[in-house]
Design an enzyme around this catalytic site. Structure first.
Site, mmCIF file in Angstrom:
data_model
loop_
_atom_site.group_PDB
_atom_site.id
_atom_site.type_symbol
_atom_site.label_atom_id
_atom_site.label_comp_id
_atom_site.label_asym_id
_atom_site.label_seq_id
_atom_site.Cartn_x
_atom_site.Cartn_y
_atom_site.Cartn_z
ATOM 1 C CG ASP A 151 5.553 -6.513 8.544
ATOM 2 O OD1 ASP A 151 5.141 -5.510 8.919
ATOM 3 O OD2 ASP A 151 6.486 -6.251 7.526
ATOM 4 C CE1 TYR A 194 7.440 -19.928 3.416
ATOM 5 C CE2 TYR A 194 7.303 -19.217 1.008
ATOM 6 C CZ TYR A 194 6.291 -18.615 2.201
ATOM 7 O OH TYR A 194 5.158 -18.844 2.034
ATOM 8 C CB THR A 227 -1.114 0.049 1.054
ATOM 9 O OG1 THR A 227 0.008 0.408 2.249
ATOM 10 C CG2 THR A 227 -1.802 -1.072 1.164
ATOM 11 C CG ASP A 272 7.847 -8.267 2.986
ATOM 12 O OD1 ASP A 272 8.039 -9.440 2.627
ATOM 13 O OD2 ASP A 272 6.377 -7.345 2.656
ATOM 14 N NE ARG A 273 6.183 -14.227 5.532
ATOM 15 C CZ ARG A 273 6.177 -15.558 4.699
ATOM 16 N NH1 ARG A 273 5.512 -15.582 2.972
ATOM 17 N NH2 ARG A 273 5.922 -16.282 5.963
ATOM 18 C CB SER A 277 -2.037 -4.268 4.045
ATOM 19 O OG SER A 277 -1.474 -2.546 3.188
ATOM 20 N N GLY A 289 8.281 -13.758 -0.697
ATOM 21 C CA GLY A 289 8.532 -12.543 0.370
ATOM 22 C C GLY A 289 10.045 -11.432 0.589
#
Length: 247
Positions: free
Chosen positions: A126, A97, A16, A106-107, A129, A104
């Site tokens: 985290d 993973y 976002t 950011d993760r 959104s 992702g």
């Protein structure tokens, strides 16, 4: 600001908003957030373009936004953007993973930052959104995680197909049983998240570990008072991870 000194622009492009930080020698100079690349981000960084010599990017915003960021930095600063990516191993953290690069970024950066900072089992949360919950064991092995809607998404999803529960967000002071519709909705959303975090902590404790709860993201401080135990909060965990994987 000394225009002769080279600065580094770090960008965290989320679902976002686009958050950014300008630093020199690891010291934070400025920070902000933008809703768009071509207007708000451009206006924010243009005054400092002459001093920006490097840009590091974490992005889950999609190819269009990424291309706009790369074009903007090339135009304003004449530099190439360095993009972080999820790897099989980074900074002593092993990524399980499947496949590792599909996690992702950011993760991944938040996980790397948390383990680099604490060196122990962690549940990294985290609260944006979406709310992501990621587990790392004592040896630095990333085990996987969970993704659920954030508070705003939960509320909008509930409102979309119902008429009687369209209540406004409220300041939540406890999570007791709701005796009116507003409390039933707002307390219920928090309880769902708290229950997930309790389950994630129990998963690591089941292996004989003592995990630390680490929070980041815009809604983290709203949730912190209701969590099952003390938690560490770091507003810039993704930025910290970005600096570690792209030193």
């Amino acid at each position: 600001m000394d225009k002769l000194s080279p600065d580094c622009l770090d960008i965290d492009a989320g679902n976002t908003r686009i958050k950014w930080r300008l630093s020199r020698g690891g010291e934070l100079l400025l920070s902000g957030a933008a809703d768009g690349v071509k207007t708000e981000l451009r206006a924010s960084i243009s005054p400092y373009s002459a001093s920006i010599k490097r840009c590091r990017l974490s992005s889950v915003a999609g190819v269009v936004v990424d291309a706009d960021i790369e074009s903007l930095l090339k135009e304003l600063c004449g530099i190439r953007v360095e993009r972080a990516a999820s790897r099989a191993v980074s900074c002593g953290v092993e990524n399980t993973y499947e496949p590792p690069e599909s996690l992702g970024v950011d993760r991944w950066l938040a996980v790397v930052a948390a383990y680099s900072r604490y060196g122990k089992a962690c549940v990294v949360v985290d609260c944006g959104s979406a709310i992501t919950v990621d587990l790392i064991d004592e040896g630095g092995r990333y085990l996987g995680g969970y993704i659920v809607p954030g508070l705003g998404l939960m509320r909008r999803a509930l409102f979309q197909d119902t008429d009687a529960v369209k209540v406004e967000p409220a300041c939540v002071s406890d999570l007791g049983v709701g005796r009116n519709t507003s409390n039933a909705v707002n307390h219920g959303m928090y309880q769902m998240i708290v229950g997930l975090l309790e389950r994630a902590l129990a998963e690591l404790r089941g292996g004989g570990q003592a995990p630390l709860l680490v929070l980041t993201g815009g809604d983290a401080l709203r949730l912190k008072p209701f969590l099952p135990e003390a938690a560490e909060f770091h507003d810039g965990l993704v930025f910290e991870g970005l600096a570690r994987v792209l030193p």
